[in-house]
Design a protein around this motif. Structure first.
Motif, PDB file in Angstrom:
ATOM      1  N   GLU A 127      -6.386  -5.580  -4.287  1.00  0.00           N
ATOM      2  CA  GLU A 127      -5.914  -5.636  -5.658  1.00  0.00           C
ATOM      3  C   GLU A 127      -4.401  -5.784  -5.593  1.00  0.00           C
ATOM      4  O   GLU A 127      -3.769  -5.390  -4.608  1.00  0.00           O
ATOM      5  CB  GLU A 127      -6.286  -4.358  -6.403  1.00  0.00           C
ATOM      6  CG  GLU A 127      -7.760  -4.235  -6.701  1.00  0.00           C
ATOM      7  CD  GLU A 127      -8.090  -2.964  -7.474  1.00  0.00           C
ATOM      8  OE1 GLU A 127      -7.154  -2.243  -7.906  1.00  0.00           O
ATOM      9  OE2 GLU A 127      -9.275  -2.678  -7.646  1.00  0.00           O
ATOM     10  N   LEU A 128      -3.811  -6.339  -6.621  1.00  0.00           N
ATOM     11  CA  LEU A 128      -2.367  -6.506  -6.652  1.00  0.00           C
ATOM     12  C   LEU A 128      -1.662  -5.327  -7.313  1.00  0.00           C
ATOM     13  O   LEU A 128      -0.494  -5.069  -7.044  1.00  0.00           O
ATOM     14  CB  LEU A 128      -1.999  -7.804  -7.379  1.00  0.00           C
ATOM     15  CG  LEU A 128      -2.521  -9.079  -6.723  1.00  0.00           C
ATOM     16  CD1 LEU A 128      -2.233 -10.277  -7.609  1.00  0.00           C
ATOM     17  CD2 LEU A 128      -1.908  -9.259  -5.350  1.00  0.00           C
ATOM     18  N   SER A 129      -2.360  -4.584  -8.173  1.00  0.00           N
ATOM     19  CA  SER A 129      -1.722  -3.513  -8.926  1.00  0.00           C
ATOM     20  C   SER A 129      -1.972  -2.118  -8.359  1.00  0.00           C
ATOM     21  O   SER A 129      -1.325  -1.166  -8.779  1.00  0.00           O
ATOM     22  CB  SER A 129      -2.182  -3.556 -10.380  1.00  0.00           C
ATOM     23  OG  SER A 129      -3.586  -3.381 -10.444  1.00  0.00           O
ATOM     24  N   ASN A 130      -2.898  -1.972  -7.425  1.00  0.00           N
ATOM     25  CA  ASN A 130      -3.238  -0.670  -6.846  1.00  0.00           C
ATOM     26  C   ASN A 130      -3.495  -0.815  -5.357  1.00  0.00           C
ATOM     27  O   ASN A 130      -3.775  -1.903  -4.867  1.00  0.00           O
ATOM     28  CB  ASN A 130      -4.510  -0.097  -7.493  1.00  0.00           C
ATOM     29  CG  ASN A 130      -4.305   0.273  -8.927  1.00  0.00           C
ATOM     30  OD1 ASN A 130      -3.356   0.958  -9.271  1.00  0.00           O
ATOM     31  ND2 ASN A 130      -5.198  -0.194  -9.784  1.00  0.00           N
ATOM     32  N   LEU A 131      -3.447   0.308  -4.662  1.00  0.00           N
ATOM     33  CA  LEU A 131      -3.786   0.327  -3.243  1.00  0.00           C
ATOM     34  C   LEU A 131      -5.302   0.298  -3.113  1.00  0.00           C
ATOM     35  O   LEU A 131      -5.972   1.302  -3.335  1.00  0.00           O
ATOM     36  CB  LEU A 131      -3.206   1.564  -2.560  1.00  0.00           C
ATOM     37  CG  LEU A 131      -3.529   1.721  -1.078  1.00  0.00           C
ATOM     38  CD1 LEU A 131      -2.992   0.530  -0.298  1.00  0.00           C
ATOM     39  CD2 LEU A 131      -2.944   3.004  -0.539  1.00  0.00           C
ATOM     40  N   ASN A 132      -5.835  -0.886  -2.831  1.00  0.00           N
ATOM     41  CA  ASN A 132      -7.264  -1.067  -2.677  1.00  0.00           C
ATOM     42  C   ASN A 132      -7.476  -2.277  -1.768  1.00  0.00           C
ATOM     43  O   ASN A 132      -7.675  -3.394  -2.238  1.00  0.00           O
ATOM     44  CB  ASN A 132      -7.944  -1.266  -4.035  1.00  0.00           C
ATOM     45  CG  ASN A 132      -9.445  -1.275  -3.921  1.00  0.00           C
ATOM     46  OD1 ASN A 132      -9.997  -1.041  -2.843  1.00  0.00           O
ATOM     47  ND2 ASN A 132     -10.118  -1.559  -5.008  1.00  0.00           N
ATOM     48  N   VAL A 133      -7.392  -2.056  -0.449  1.00  0.00           N
ATOM     49  CA  VAL A 133      -7.510  -3.114   0.548  1.00  0.00           C
ATOM     50  C   VAL A 133      -8.892  -3.012   1.178  1.00  0.00           C
ATOM     51  O   VAL A 133      -9.333  -1.922   1.533  1.00  0.00           O
ATOM     52  CB  VAL A 133      -6.421  -2.982   1.635  1.00  0.00           C
ATOM     53  CG1 VAL A 133      -6.557  -4.068   2.681  1.00  0.00           C
ATOM     54  CG2 VAL A 133      -5.038  -2.997   1.008  1.00  0.00           C
TER      55      VAL A 133
END
Length: 183
Positions: A127-133
């Motif tokens: 995601e670009l807005s949160n830490l979710n890799v």
């Protein structure tokens, strides 16, 4: 003698035509006209949860002129959490879709952490807005305790404001390598 050598330098040199076109291949010109391009882009900012984000690439383009999407070549990204953990991502290419809040890193993706993990995968998403890799495919590499292989991986921010969590799934294999005892 020096004056004679210097004068022959000017007499034998070729004249340069300032109106002559720069030597670009026709394909390069067409590619640059079709896809908007930025050379050496750099971005830094923060997520809504306070993670510091930065990335740079060799080239950033807008493939097929599609507004809101970008493709980066030779991407380097850093995510630093308020708790002090740092994640670094490196990939051959990355596709960004701002409207969908989505990034896809492709081709020899390298993921490193300040806690001692260094993992590689063919594809990771974020995601670009949160830490979710996430790595939907296999990851291989080293961990603080040894070597690690897993069928999938994800990194998410814990909801209780704790440190981020790395989760490995799908046939996880850890080969433990104990550190030598210091006497």
């Amino acid at each position: 003698m020096a004056l004679g050598l210097l004068s022959t330098l000017f007499l034998l040199s070729r004249a340069i035509d300032p109106g002559q076109a720069l030597p670009f291949a026709e394909k390069d010109i067409q590619d640059r006209l079709r896809d908007q391009q930025i050379t050496g882009p750099f971005f830094s900012g923060a997520s809504s949860s306070g993670d510091a984000l930065s990335f740079y690439a060799d080239v950033l383009t807008t493939p097929d002129g599609k507004v809101g999407t970008n493709r980066a070549r030779n991407l380097r990204a850093t995510i630093s959490t308020p708790k002090g953990t740092t994640f670094r991502l490196q990939s051959d290419t990355a596709d960004f879709d701002l409207a969908q809040d989505y990034a896809e890193l492709l081709g020899d993706v390298i993921f490193t952490t300040s806690t001692g993990y260094r993992l590689t995968s063919e594809k990771m998403t974020s995601e670009l807005s949160n830490l979710n890799v996430k790595s939907p495919g296999a990851v291989f590499g080293t961990a603080p305790a040894g070597t690690l292989e897993a069928g999938a991986m994800s990194v998410t921010q814990a909801e209780n404001d704790e440190a981020p969590q790395l989760l490995f799934t799908n046939r996880v294999k850890l080969i433990y390598k104990p550190k030598p005892l210091i006497e």
